[in-house]
Design a protein around this motif. Structure first.
Motif, PDB file in Angstrom:
ATOM      1  N   UNK A 385       0.841  -1.201   0.000  1.00 29.18           N
ATOM      2  CA  UNK A 385       0.000   0.000   0.000  1.00 29.18           C
ATOM      3  C   UNK A 385       0.879   1.254   0.000  1.00 29.18           C
ATOM      4  N   UNK A 386       0.694   2.160  -0.961  1.00 30.57           N
ATOM      5  CA  UNK A 386       1.523   3.380  -1.014  1.00 30.57           C
ATOM      6  C   UNK A 386       1.162   4.348   0.104  1.00 30.57           C
ATOM      7  N   UNK A 387       2.181   4.897   0.757  1.00 35.29           N
ATOM      8  CA  UNK A 387       1.955   5.867   1.824  1.00 35.29           C
ATOM      9  C   UNK A 387       3.173   6.748   1.979  1.00 35.29           C
ATOM     10  N   UNK A 388       2.968   7.881   2.610  1.00 32.57           N
ATOM     11  CA  UNK A 388       4.093   8.751   2.950  1.00 32.57           C
ATOM     12  C   UNK A 388       3.909   9.283   4.365  1.00 32.57           C
ATOM     13  N   UNK A 389       5.026   9.683   4.968  1.00 26.12           N
ATOM     14  CA  UNK A 389       5.009  10.180   6.342  1.00 26.12           C
ATOM     15  C   UNK A 389       4.911  11.695   6.399  1.00 26.12           C
ATOM     16  N   UNK A 390       4.940  12.367   5.246  1.00 28.00           N
ATOM     17  CA  UNK A 390       5.024  13.826   5.208  1.00 28.00           C
ATOM     18  C   UNK A 390       3.740  14.440   4.681  1.00 28.00           C
ATOM     19  N   UNK A 391       3.375  15.559   5.287  1.00 27.62           N
ATOM     20  CA  UNK A 391       2.247  16.368   4.822  1.00 27.62           C
ATOM     21  C   UNK A 391       2.813  17.686   4.309  1.00 27.62           C
ATOM     22  N   UNK A 392       2.318  18.136   3.153  1.00 24.17           N
ATOM     23  CA  UNK A 392       2.827  19.407   2.618  1.00 24.17           C
ATOM     24  C   UNK A 392       1.693  20.159   1.939  1.00 24.17           C
TER      25      UNK A 392
END
Length: 392
Positions: A385-392
């Motif tokens: 599952x694609x995910x990232x830890x950063x919000x921008x």
């Protein structure tokens, strides 16, 4: 008479001042906060749209990369999209986004990513849901891992190169992680007026196996550790991560952190007490179909061919038939073919990252394909599952 809209890539100081006011109002931020954000991005990365000569809105572009199956694909993140209230509802926002995408295509940018305030606007421009951003939380009393197998070293300088090196080691293993822009690093590591940021290396000073960057808060009579960033590169580092947090239980009530929708870190916990506090999806836009498909990585062992017919009403060079040939973890793309898998540019975004399977996208009306093409697409694009830890 139709109002004259002008998209500007070279933003002068006066335009930046106007944009700062617009962004501050749009995101309920102070003038100093919005000005600080625009400076951190760099004025060269700001774009504005003017109506009849007056700044009506703008956005920030963040040149970086996204890790997909072990390859960092060049990507532009979009942030701080703001339109002045008096110009909203008049087509200014969609004109801003469309102009920006045409600029990115001219610069041969493969993909673009953003967090939507509203999906409807960005879907009109060809963006679609493509991955997850999740905030987890747990009570410190529920961790119960008290003996760290590795040592922890306080980090005096959070801008040190070792953090970037450790992050990159983890990032290339996670489907959807960012090859970060400097402004994201700055936001993660910079202490603010009423907030101190702390950092700790996990393991030996000369051979660390991870790190934790955190701040501490008091919210609604609860004390909270907010993990701003983390890397764990070994089982020992994972154990030490939890032990370090458990040892705060006398003064800290709970811990929050960003992770995937199925968080492997929680496998170390004695019970299923960690919960997702907040979850949303980021959106991706395929800007250049050929480059996007060629530059991402693919699973080793997959050797197949997929014939696509892509519909893109904005970037007409994408409105074509393509053959994607995958072998040895790489993809080659050429125009032409049978166009068996018919898909619009939005559906291709969700397929591209693997957030949804080809079968699911077909059920949702996002693509149409015979079973043989569905099978090839499933082989090529199904991933963690694609995910990232950063919000921008």
């Amino acid at each position: 008479m139709t109002p004259l809209l002008e998209y500007k890539t070279l933003v002068d100081v006066e335009d930046v001042k106007h944009l700062g006011v617009i962004v501050g109002q749009a995101f309920i931020a102070s003038a100093s906060e919005s000005e600080s954000f625009l400076k951190s991005v760099g004025f060269e990365n700001l774009r504005v749209i003017c109506r009849d000569g007056k700044v009506a809105g703008g956005l920030a572009t963040l040149p970086m990369g996204m890790w997909l199956e072990g390859q960092s694909v060049p990507m532009v993140g979009i942030a701080g999209v703001g339109i002045a209230p008096e110009y909203r509802g008049g087509g200014v926002a969609i004109a801003l986004i469309q102009n920006m995408l045409q600029e990115l295509y001219a610069k041969e940018t493969p993909i673009s990513v953003l967090y939507p305030a509203t999906q409807q606007l960005y879907r009109k421009a060809g963006y679609e849901q493509a991955g997850n951003y999740c905030t987890w939380e747990i009570s410190t009393q529920d961790i119960r891992l008290n003996k760290p197998p590795l040592s922890l070293q306080p980090i005096a300088d959070l801008n040190c190169e070792i953090l970037h090196q450790l992050y990159q080691q983890q990032a290339q293993l996670i489907h959807g992680y960012l090859d970060r822009h400097s402004s994201i690093w700055q936001r993660l590591t910079q202490s603010e007026e009423k907030e101190t940021v702390y950092g700790y290396l996990i393991g030996k000073q000369d051979q660390p196996e991870g790190y934790i960057i955190l701040s501490q808060h008091s919210q609604a009579n609860e004390t909270v550790i907010q993990i701003r960033d983390w890397v764990v590169l070994s089982h020992g580092a994972s154990q030490t991560f939890w032990s370090f947090l458990a040892n705060h239980r006398s003064t800290i009530k709970k811990v929050t952190w960003q992770s995937s929708i199925i968080d492997s870190l929680t496998l170390l916990l004695p019970e299923q007490n960690a919960k997702i506090k907040h979850q949303k999806r980021w959106m991706l836009r395929i800007v250049d179909v050929c480059k996007a498909l060629q530059l991402r990585g693919y699973k080793l062992g997959v050797e197949t061919e997929l014939h696509l017919a892509v519909k893109d009403d904005l970037l007409t060079a994408n409105n074509n038939k393509f053959i994607l040939s995958v072998a040895n973890g790489k993809g080659e793309v050429r125009q032409g073919g049978k166009g068996e898998l018919q898909i619009d540019i939005q559906g291709l975004s969700s397929l591209y990252t693997g957030l949804f399977t080809p079968h699911t996208l077909k059920l949702a009306g996002k693509l149409d394909a015979p079973d043989t093409a569905l099978l090839a697409a499933t082989e090529i694009f199904t991933s963690s599952a694609p995910w990232m830890a950063d919000f921008f």
